[in-house]
Motif scaffolding. Structure first.
Motif, short mmCIF file in Angstrom:
data_model
loop_
_atom_site.label_atom_id
_atom_site.label_comp_id
_atom_site.label_asym_id
_atom_site.label_seq_id
_atom_site.Cartn_x
_atom_site.Cartn_y
_atom_site.Cartn_z
N ASN A 1 0.87 -1.42 -0.03
CA ASN A 1 -0.04 0.02 -0.12
C ASN A 1 0.93 1.38 -0.11
N TYR B 1 -2.65 -1.11 -5.54
CA TYR B 1 -3.72 -0.60 -4.66
C TYR B 1 -5.06 -1.84 -4.50
N ALA C 1 -2.18 6.44 4.35
CA ALA C 1 -2.58 5.19 4.28
C ALA C 1 -2.16 4.51 5.58
N THR D 1 -6.97 2.14 2.15
CA THR D 1 -6.78 1.73 0.64
C THR D 1 -7.95 2.02 -0.30
#
Length: 792
Positions: free
Chosen positions: A661, A680, A778, A701
């Motif tokens: 990620n 992703y 993230a 995400t």
């Protein structure tokens, strides 16, 4: 092996988001929707294209009773839904999926099996998969590889076999996959998206959750005439027609049993085995003791049947009933015979007793005859009887516990995640934990087993799954040791960690707070366990967006650990990493970057270059560089950390997902969104499966993928993701959480950009608007003091 098959025009096809196909020269196969990347050797990929299924290939299970009556309309309707005119194996059919749902015991599997046999010649392959969990689906696919390519599949693991099977199904159209007893419809998404050239038939108790996955067909009770036919055929035998009186008795008994096929089959087996008259059996039902919860007909009528069936079984072999009471507390599928060894150590006696149960249709054997299955309604009825300490059901639970502890005794207790026995027995561990009577003490041996299983899950990056196990352990420690005993506090800390990993901060934070206060009072302010609690509470505060509460707590913990443990102790390095992380989240990069650099250098020296915590530090530093605008160093570090994590922890480990990620975020920041999108997508699919669709990491995400889609010039896919991410973030994290605010700003910017495009008729140069954040944070690779481990 047979010769190669014709290649479909354009090569193998795949449909659905995140689905892929593979050609002959590729060495990578994606199982499902991109959640797991599996490396396959070129020869295995070639075999997936060239190996043909033998004519009539199938793995269909046997029928419990061997008799199928009625259901003519349902069978015709199912064929109509799955196959239309012109749909045949000789011309690849389009992918069609149907799910049959209904009450437990209503005959869903029997209908699917009947369909598979009736139209077997229409398909190139018919493959039956027990689909109660995603893991079982993977195992079922893996079995297909073992059937078609045994010389290679026998030497590799389950993930590789499953990946090979998906490749084979992509190359060879015209098959039927039967997913039996689906518990969660979402588990089928990856198969349906990756496999377009065949038919999918699912059975499930669930009537809901199928929207967007498969059209459904409800299966009701058996017709009265067909029910009487089934009873007569089973009780009297197919060669002996009933008299008028017997037919009338069968009709009355079928009505009494509620026309439920499972109950009818059980009754017929009992009547045939004992020679009991149809009318006598019906009159006995009025004295049944067991009653279903809320008076629901299916369970209540099944309980009536099984009460007398058990009496007949006991007359033949008392050990069989004892075994059944033990089986009642385990998971219903794939129960190894080894779990029953403590009850029946003599294999001959065990085989005889299981044979009696099988004769009465109380159990079924697995294909290898080394395991067995039992209908969960049988278990429900037997568990209801556990109302007194002297009842056989109570003894059965104790023997199930002893059998499981004994079976695990010789497993790899140091690294059970590498022992296949753990994976096979984990469902049975969960079954015992989830059915633990609240008023009965848990033995220390069983508590240790639950704890070991939970720690195994934690080391696999699946700590969120351990909540049921840790909940039972906490209750046992509180009851046996008291509320403030150090072991009780350790178990409570571990449960709070599991809640946090599951995204349930509402439960995690109060438990962390209570545990910290108790450890400070019982153990002192600088005890290592107290410092662990303080670190974990600060992490939870940071995760909840309360950085102002987290920073001073991290600073205090770091100072105490430096003084008590030393400046390079692994726990001290953990505190230093987490303080740097908190500084970064607070926007203080001037203090965060040097602290990350120091921590990484120390971890490389103390723990090694490829230690999981070193990888986390490397990625954290990369994210800090990215935030500071140094994208070259950020991408280099992220790529290195991800490659090492895939090699050390595995592709599906939670930490690997976090690193993937982060690398995607670096690509977006560097203006390369096309490289970020597949990363992703893979991360989102994996997190949805492992963490759930509303876990904070999943939501971050999703928001980041929306940004990557937008920056790649694909607003049609970006906008729905933006909207769903914002709605879920508001609900899960709150309206003012920094991640929620960032996602909301991004959504607003995307809408402004879309409006500008519509007005100008041309795409703007950049999807970002002035002052708009282009990515919410993230999922940060923070390092908690994972779960505490009890000393033996």
């Amino acid at each position: 092996m047979s010769g190669p098959q014709p290649v479909p025009p354009g090569g193998p096809q795949a449909s659905g988001p995140r689905s892929v196909a593979a050609a002959g020269g590729i060495e990578v196969a994606i199982t499902g929707d991109g959640a797991r990347v599996v490396m396959l050797p070129p020869e295995a990929v070639r075999w997936a294209r060239e190996v043909s299924a033998p004519p009539g290939a199938a793995n269909l299970p046997g029928s419990a009773s061997g008799v199928f009556v009625g259901r003519g309309r349902e069978l015709a309707r199912l064929r109509e839904l799955l196959a239309r005119e012109g749909d045949a194996a000789v011309t690849p059919p389009s992918s069609r999926t149907r799910a049959v749902h209904g009450l437990g015991g209503v005959g869903k599997s029997s209908l699917a099996l009947r369909y598979a046999h009736a139209y077997r010649s229409e398909y190139t392959l018919v493959w039956w998969i027990t689909a109660e969990s995603a893991e079982q689906i993977t195992t079922g696919l893996a079995a297909l590889a073992l059937r078609l390519c045994p010389h290679w599949a026998a030497a590799v693991g389950v993930p590789e076999r499953a990946a090979w099977a998906i490749l084979w199904l992509q190359w060879h159209p015209g098959w039927l996959l039967v997913f039996d007893n689906v518990e969660d419809p979402k588990d089928l998404r990856h198969c349906l998206g990756a496999l377009p050239d065949g038919h999918h038939l699912a059975t499930s108790r669930k009537a809901t959750g199928w929207h967007g996955i498969a059209p459904t067909m409800a299966l009701g009770l058996l017709e009265p005439d067909a029910s009487a036919d089934l009873l007569c055929a089973l009780a009297l035998g197919p060669e002996r027609p009933p008299t008028a009186d017997q037919r009338h008795q069968a009709e009355d008994l079928a009505a009494e049993l509620g026309y439920l096929p499972l109950a009818l089959e059980q009754a017929g087996a009992y009547l045939h085995q004992t020679g009991t008259e149809l009318g006598s059996y019906r009159r006995l039902l009025g004295r049944v003791v067991d009653r279903a919860a809320d008076g629901t007909d299916p369970e209540r009528t099944i309980a009536r049947v099984w009460n007398h069936t058990l009496s007949a079984v006991e007359g033949r072999d008392p050990l069989a009933v004892r075994l059944l009471h033990t089986i009642a507390w385990l998971a219903p599928d794939d129960i190894p015979r080894t779990l029953l060894a403590t009850v029946a150590p003599d294999p001959v006696a065990l085989g005889d007793a299981l044979g009696v149960l099988h004769a009465y249709n109380m159990i079924a054997f697995t294909a290898d005859r080394q395991g067995l299955t039992v209908h969960r309604l049988v278990q429900t009825v037997l568990r209801i009887r556990a109302t007194a300490e002297s009842h056989p059901a109570v003894r059965g639970r104790q023997e199930a516990e002893q059998g499981l502890c004994h079976a695990m005794a010789d497993a790899d207790r140091v690294a059970p995640e590498r022992d296949a026995r753990w994976e096979r027995l984990l469902p049975h561990v969960f079954a015992l934990a989830e059915s633990a009577p609240p008023d009965r003490p848990l033995s220390p041996q069983l508590a240790d087993l639950y704890q070991d299983a939970a720690h195994c899950l934690d080391r696999q990056g699946r700590n969120a799954d351990s909540v049921p196990l840790r909940t039972v352990v906490v209750a046992q420690r509180e009851r046996a040791l008291g509320d403030t005993h150090p072991d009780t506090l350790t178990s409570r800390n571990n449960l709070a960690r599991a809640y946090e990993d599951a995204g349930d901060l509402g439960r995690a934070i109060p438990m962390f707070e209570a545990t910290l206060a108790q450890r400070e009072r019982v153990l002192g302010d600088e005890d290592p366990a107290t410092l662990r609690s303080r670190n974990n509470l600060a992490l939870a505060y940071s995760e909840a967006g309360q950085v102002e509460r987290a920073v001073p707590m991290f600073e205090a913990t770091l100072a105490q650990r430096e003084r008590v443990l030393g400046p390079t102790h692994p726990a001290t390095l953990t505190s230093r990493n987490n303080l740097a992380l908190a500084y970064k989240r607070a926007g203080d990069l001037a203090r965060a970057v040097p602290l990350f650099e120091t921590t990484l250098a120390q971890r490389e020296q103390v723990l090694g270059d490829a230690h999981p915590e070193t990888l986390t530090s490397r990625n954290n530093l990369a994210r800090a560089y990215r935030a500071a605008g140094d994208l070259t160093r950020a991408i280099t570090l992220s790529e290195t950390a991800l490659a090492q994590s895939e090699r050390v922890l595995g592709d599906t480990h939670r930490d690997t997902s976090t690193l993937r990620n982060s690398l995607a975020g670096a690509y977006v920041a560097a203006g390369e969104p096309a490289r970020a999108v597949p990363l992703y997508e893979a991360t989102l699919a994996q997190r949805e499966r492992l963490l759930g669709t509303t876990h904070p990491a999943t939501l971050r995400t999703r928001a980041n993928l929306a940004i990557a889609y937008e920056k790649s010039g694909d607003p049609a896919r970006a906008m729905p993701l933006y909207e769903s991410a914002v709605a879920d973030l508001e609900r899960v994290l709150g309206d003012t959480h920094p991640d929620t605010v960032a996602a909301r700003n991004n959504l607003a910017g995307a809408r402004r950009n879309a409006q500008a495009v519509r007005q100008s008729g041309a795409a703007l140069a950049s999807p970002a608007s002035p002052g708009r954040r282009t990515a919410p944070p993230a999922a940060e690779p923070s390092v908690p003091d994972r779960c505490d481990y009890h000393s033996r």
